[in-house]
Enzyme design. Sequence first.
Site, PDB file in Angstrom:
ATOM      1  N   THR B  72     -13.280  33.706  19.330  1.00  0.00           N
ATOM      2  CA  THR B  72     -12.887  32.562  20.165  1.00  0.00           C
ATOM      3  C   THR B  72     -13.051  32.883  21.642  1.00  0.00           C
ATOM      4  O   THR B  72     -13.593  32.082  22.415  1.00  0.00           O
ATOM      5  CB  THR B  72     -11.432  32.155  19.838  1.00  0.00           C
ATOM      6  N   ASN B 151     -19.007  27.536   9.413  1.00  0.00           N
ATOM      7  CA  ASN B 151     -17.860  28.155   8.747  1.00  0.00           C
ATOM      8  C   ASN B 151     -17.287  27.327   7.598  1.00  0.00           C
ATOM      9  O   ASN B 151     -16.580  27.854   6.749  1.00  0.00           O
ATOM     10  CB  ASN B 151     -16.760  28.446   9.767  1.00  0.00           C
ATOM     11  N   GLN B 179     -19.578  33.791  11.660  1.00  0.00           N
ATOM     12  CA  GLN B 179     -19.706  33.753  10.195  1.00  0.00           C
ATOM     13  C   GLN B 179     -21.013  34.394   9.728  1.00  0.00           C
ATOM     14  O   GLN B 179     -21.147  34.735   8.557  1.00  0.00           O
ATOM     15  CB  GLN B 179     -19.668  32.301   9.693  1.00  0.00           C
ATOM     16  N   CYS B 325      -3.171  17.614   7.173  1.00  0.00           N
ATOM     17  CA  CYS B 325      -2.370  16.460   7.549  1.00  0.00           C
ATOM     18  C   CYS B 325      -1.500  16.885   8.726  1.00  0.00           C
ATOM     19  O   CYS B 325      -0.546  17.614   8.550  1.00  0.00           O
ATOM     20  CB  CYS B 325      -1.527  16.063   6.348  1.00  0.00           C
TER      21      CYS B 325
END
Lengths: 248, 390
Positions: B72, B151, B179, B325
């Site tokens: 990241t 990914n 990845q 969710c």
Amino acid sequence: MYNEKIAARLNDLRYLFPLKKANITLMSKKNEFGDVLKFFAQIDSKNVIQKISFKATGCSTFLVLCDYFCEIAEGKTIDEASKINEEDLMKFATLDQSRHHVYPIILGAFKLLVKKYNKELANKKIVPVDKVETKQVKSNTKKSATKKEVEVLEPEVITPANNENVIAVKKEVKVIQTITETADQKTVVEEKHTSHLLALKQKINNRENNEKAHNHTHSLNIMLNQINNKQEDKKPEKKSLFSWLKKK
Amino acid sequence: MKRIYLDNAATTITHGEVLQEMMPYFTNVFGNSSSLHSFGREAVAAVDNARDIIASNIGAKSNEIYFTCGGTEANNWALRGVAYANIAKGKHIITSQIEHHSVIDTCKQLEKEGFTVTYLPVDSTGLVSVSDLLHELKPTTTIVSIMAVNNEVGTIQNLKAISEIVRFYGAYFHVDAVQALSAMKIDVNELGIDLLSISSHKVHGPKGAGALFVREGVKIAKFMQGGEQEMNKRGGTVNVPAIVGFGKAVQLNDRDLQFRDKKIFELTTYFIKKIEYEIPDIKINGNPIQKARNIVSVTFNGVEGENLIMMLDMKGIAVSTGSACASGSLEKSHVLAAMGLTDAEIRGTIRFSFDINITKDDIDYVVRTLCDEVSKLRKASPLKSVKKEK
């Protein structure tokens, strides 16, 4: 997002099935999250929810809370169950704020179910679950055991897998028990029924591997015994009639 | 209970040899790599050794490798560093709609800061169209960022074709290869890559280490202030044990790549055949040819992926979903949405990511459990759109 209690209950949903003898059902509209809920309930004449179940599509929290709602609503009157609120559902598990959208879906669907029940009850479209059987028996007793009714029992239309037909046989036996004609007429009708039932039994026995068939055979045996017992009871009546004719 | 880990695209177990390699750097060799004394020099030697290993693995020079805390950070740095260092050329950035959040979110932030970003669409298999890229490239484009392996679905992009076009327009080509490192051999020169992000924990290394390859001559701004570490490009004390582990993990990954690739191909082929035979109404996502072999994305129609994950978890099987969710609304997978899957399909999609420690018996157990749980969930639905079970 993961909640141990939700995960455990998700694998043990007790009310997730369609209640076949429900006298009221309600399916909610699909909402923006894709959640759909269908309630099935058996409500009696005292407005008590005797049984309740559901089917649903939605997230794990939604399914679990539907199940929990059914658990706390069952046995309550519809008025009591309508008072179940978000706080009651929150007692099951502390949920993340992001999951709180499931409460209004469940509570809203139940309120619609109650509304639909009251409306259909008022319009006499449905009958409380405890009145269903009594009403059917009453309506059947009004009819006489005519030839037409006997024809319903024709073996070729009754299959072992068709439970409804066996129920129909049971109902007809009840009709036989309530007819008010002479003893000889009764015997004739019952014998006819007996022959039909024996034919049925034969047909069912042919399906040895069918578990349902076994159950039906068992219930038919009971019915045959009932009729045989009834015929035995009538034998003295026949004798007395014969002796009366002899005397005459 | 049997535990089967099929979420290797999320993270992998640290290799035993990697752990062994790291251990001295937690105890005896604990120096700060910025220190001048022998303790510090020992640490520097270990970090530089890891740098050499990683550089040679991707065909780069050692001084082109900058350690970060992970993939990241490397993605953030590549985009922000190039965007701001080349602001004189222009303020246009190109990326795709299926990038990792570390790229997408950084681009969104850059948009707020006055940059223009083009998000390239993908086809139904997750491939970026080279002609779309050609159409969007401008003289003001400073960087094009495209991931090597997706990914979520495992689709491998046409990196060489993309790099040729990007270079023609004089922009820099950044590849998120987080990845890809465990799935394919990467040579930055052969593929024409200017910046490349990699991460340690995806290749059986420890968490907390990553790297950014920056080709010599690429203009990139310093990412973190507060020290002259990493050739004065990234401030902050270097995480020596993790970097040592990263170096070892890359070495082992390179050694085992061919063997692992063959074994994983066998396993995933077996898995796909089994689920396609056993479970009706499913769909395998991603490009059938250009695809990382360890990632299998499956859509189970009529099923909520989240429920399936929880039910599988209770049976000891760890997998992941592309959607969650959250925040009162369904935060659906942007990757699957870009590929054209419907909301219902996205919600029913599960990612299985394999490693060589999985056996065929494990796969049999997983498929058996999947059959049961998918069937249960489909029966739970009040909607009748799902095809009947076999």
